[in-house]
Write a protein that holds these residues in place. Structure first.
Motif, mmCIF file in Angstrom:
data_model
loop_
_atom_site.group_PDB
_atom_site.id
_atom_site.type_symbol
_atom_site.label_atom_id
_atom_site.label_comp_id
_atom_site.label_asym_id
_atom_site.label_seq_id
_atom_site.Cartn_x
_atom_site.Cartn_y
_atom_site.Cartn_z
ATOM 1 N N LYS A 263 1.250 -1.097 -0.127
ATOM 2 C CA LYS A 263 0.035 0.041 -0.007
ATOM 3 C C LYS A 263 1.165 1.050 -0.038
ATOM 4 O O LYS A 263 2.068 0.654 0.196
ATOM 5 C CB LYS A 263 -1.625 -0.141 1.151
ATOM 6 N N ALA A 264 0.350 2.416 -0.769
ATOM 7 C CA ALA A 264 1.295 3.919 -0.918
ATOM 8 C C ALA A 264 0.093 4.632 -1.221
ATOM 9 O O ALA A 264 -1.379 4.770 -0.968
ATOM 10 C CB ALA A 264 2.657 3.321 -1.765
ATOM 11 N N VAL A 265 0.554 5.923 -0.955
ATOM 12 C CA VAL A 265 -0.777 7.032 -0.458
ATOM 13 C C VAL A 265 -0.179 7.265 -1.923
ATOM 14 O O VAL A 265 1.084 8.001 -2.187
ATOM 15 C CB VAL A 265 -0.398 8.214 0.817
ATOM 16 N N VAL A 266 -1.266 7.388 -2.997
ATOM 17 C CA VAL A 266 -0.898 8.155 -4.406
ATOM 18 C C VAL A 266 -1.515 9.382 -4.261
ATOM 19 O O VAL A 266 -2.819 9.649 -3.719
ATOM 20 C CB VAL A 266 -1.316 7.158 -4.993
ATOM 21 N N ILE A 267 -1.076 10.091 -5.302
ATOM 22 C CA ILE A 267 -1.553 11.295 -5.500
ATOM 23 C C ILE A 267 -3.189 11.180 -6.630
ATOM 24 O O ILE A 267 -2.396 11.118 -7.099
ATOM 25 C CB ILE A 267 -0.444 12.840 -5.380
ATOM 26 N N THR A 268 -3.713 11.578 -6.346
ATOM 27 C CA THR A 268 -4.630 10.989 -7.829
ATOM 28 C C THR A 268 -4.884 12.062 -8.891
ATOM 29 O O THR A 268 -5.502 11.711 -9.290
ATOM 30 C CB THR A 268 -6.237 10.981 -6.965
ATOM 31 N N THR A 269 -4.683 12.924 -8.306
ATOM 32 C CA THR A 269 -4.732 14.462 -9.037
ATOM 33 C C THR A 269 -4.652 15.914 -8.517
ATOM 34 O O THR A 269 -4.657 15.757 -7.236
ATOM 35 C CB THR A 269 -6.602 15.088 -9.519
ATOM 36 N N PRO A 270 -3.839 16.699 -8.888
ATOM 37 C CA PRO A 270 -3.148 17.217 -7.844
ATOM 38 C C PRO A 270 -3.912 18.588 -7.265
ATOM 39 O O PRO A 270 -5.025 18.854 -7.857
ATOM 40 C CB PRO A 270 -2.582 18.727 -8.996
ATOM 41 N N GLY A 271 -4.110 18.481 -6.156
ATOM 42 C CA GLY A 271 -5.214 19.453 -5.516
ATOM 43 C C GLY A 271 -5.122 19.616 -4.142
ATOM 44 O O GLY A 271 -3.691 19.537 -3.323
ATOM 45 N N GLY A 272 -5.971 19.167 -3.289
ATOM 46 C CA GLY A 272 -6.082 19.444 -1.607
ATOM 47 C C GLY A 272 -5.626 18.154 -1.226
ATOM 48 O O GLY A 272 -5.459 17.130 -1.939
ATOM 49 N N PRO A 273 -5.608 18.642 0.134
ATOM 50 C CA PRO A 273 -5.173 16.960 0.823
ATOM 51 C C PRO A 273 -6.170 15.825 0.782
ATOM 52 O O PRO A 273 -5.654 14.435 1.046
ATOM 53 C CB PRO A 273 -5.540 17.511 2.450
ATOM 54 N N GLU A 274 -7.455 15.858 0.445
ATOM 55 C CA GLU A 274 -8.558 14.898 0.177
ATOM 56 C C GLU A 274 -8.499 14.596 -0.989
ATOM 57 O O GLU A 274 -8.336 13.065 -1.259
ATOM 58 C CB GLU A 274 -9.709 15.627 0.106
ATOM 59 N N VAL A 275 -6.885 14.513 -1.825
ATOM 60 C CA VAL A 275 -6.296 13.666 -2.905
ATOM 61 C C VAL A 275 -5.979 13.061 -2.753
ATOM 62 O O VAL A 275 -5.684 11.575 -4.144
ATOM 63 C CB VAL A 275 -6.160 15.330 -4.337
#
Length: 358
Positions: free
Chosen positions: A2-14
């Motif tokens: 598992k890893a934290v993915v930046i799903t799209t540029p944006g706020g913490p919710e991404v």
């Protein structure tokens, strides 16, 4: 893994915890099962699409970590599976495993827990490589640190005092200044109510300081030149106040000043290995003696990376004076961590150095 993915540029919710492929390990790498990783300001910029990782590096955030080595490449001789280490990385700390060049790995300092060691590599290597290796700050000199209550600041105060240097700091509240003084700062300046140039001149008998470590940038450039003494050195590591500013450059000529700037993430593997080696030789003994300590504010599970980012961007952790934010792994020991043991990797938030540990 598992890893934290930046799903799209944006706020913490991404930031989303997802299943991803394990990293590839080269002959010169070690594979670390991550225990904890630290949150840095750079992580929030990467999340916004403003600070992409260097070409070929992990796309996942996280510039430092601690953990246990799972495997080593065939060219690696110093490290072996089972070793507990911390490491300076170019990305990938927000994951269960990360591949790291062997030269960027450090042993856990004596007296520091495996999880809290995650708060050390990025901050320590940044400060040591700039004001000590490059600006040659040395015993008996004077040193001004802007943002003394940040992660960078709290480490810089401690190591400078250990080496016999008089430390000046700026911060935005008396609470933060008091925290800096507890760590050893000699002179605290509230930049919201005082002119730091005038105060520096007053405290140095008009001479100015020898070295300044600055993360504000443009708005402070002229003031920094005015605050330096003859032969002074200004090292810029950030631009939180902006990249543009006006200055009377004649001060550089008259006072024989040197202005330097550098980042850490984009440096070569060879340069990072040199820095890490120098850090182990010069800084790790101070930590082992208890003269320099990691300062951690809060711990988060990796699954709550977004909440950790919100905390950093709110600057609430900075108001506590000195701390980082850390994220911890699933192999945490409940008997050691108690209620702070989370499922997955833990994120540490440190107020020191404006960083959070993930």
């Amino acid at each position: 893994m598992k890893a934290v993915v930046i799903t799209t540029p944006g706020g913490p919710e991404v930031l989303q915890l997802q299943e991803v492929e394990e990293p590839k390990v080269t002959d010169d790498d070690v594979l670390i099962r991550v225990e904890a990783t630290a949150l840095n300001r750079a992580d929030t910029l990467q999340r916004q699409g403003l600070y992409p990782p260097p070409k070929g590096e992990s796309q996942y955030p996280g510039l430092e970590c601690s953990g246990t080595i799972e495997s080593v490449g065939k060219n690696v001789s110093r490290w072996k599976p089972g070793d507990q280490v911390c490491a300076l990385i170019s990305g990938g700390g927000y994951a269960e495993k990360v591949a790291v060049p062997a030269g960027q790995v450090l042993p856990i300092p004596s007296g520091v827990s495996l999880r809290d060691a995650a708060s050390l590599p990025e901050v320590v290597c940044t400060v040591w490589s700039t004001v000590f290796m490059t600006s040659k700050l040395s015993s008996g000199e004077t040193f001004l640190i802007h943002g003394g209550s940040s992660g960078i600041g709290t480490f810089a105060i401690q190591i400078a005092k250990y080496l016999g240097i008089k430390v000046f700091v700026t911060a935005g509240s008396e609470e933060k200044l008091n925290a800096c003084k507890e760590l050893g700062a000699d002179v605290g300046i509230n930049y919201k109510t005082e002119d730091f140039v005038a105060r520096v001149k007053e405290e140095t008998g008009g001479k100015g300081v020898d070295v300044i470590l600055d993360n504000v940038g443009g708005p402070y450039f002229q003031k920094n030149l005015e605050s330096l003494g003859i032969g002074g050195r200004l090292f810029i590591i950030g631009f939180m106040g902006g990249v543009k500013g006006e200055a009377n450059l004649s001060l550089m000529l008259v006072k024989r000043l040197t202005v330097q700037a550098a980042g850490l993430r984009s440096r070569s593997i060879e340069n990072k290995a040199e820095i890490v080696s120098d850090v182990e030789k010069n800084v790790w003994p101070a930590i082992a003696q208890g003269k320099v300590k990691p300062v951690v504010y809060k711990y988060f599970p990796l699954s709550e990376a977004g909440e950790a980012h919100k905390l950093m961007e709110s600057s609430e952790h900075i108001g506590k004076g000195r701390a980082r934010v850390l994220m911890m792994g699933s192999n945490c020991d409940v008997s050691l961590l108690g209620d702070e043991c989370f499922e997955g990797i833990e994120l540490i938030v440190r107020v020191a150095s404006l960083s959070c540990v993930l």
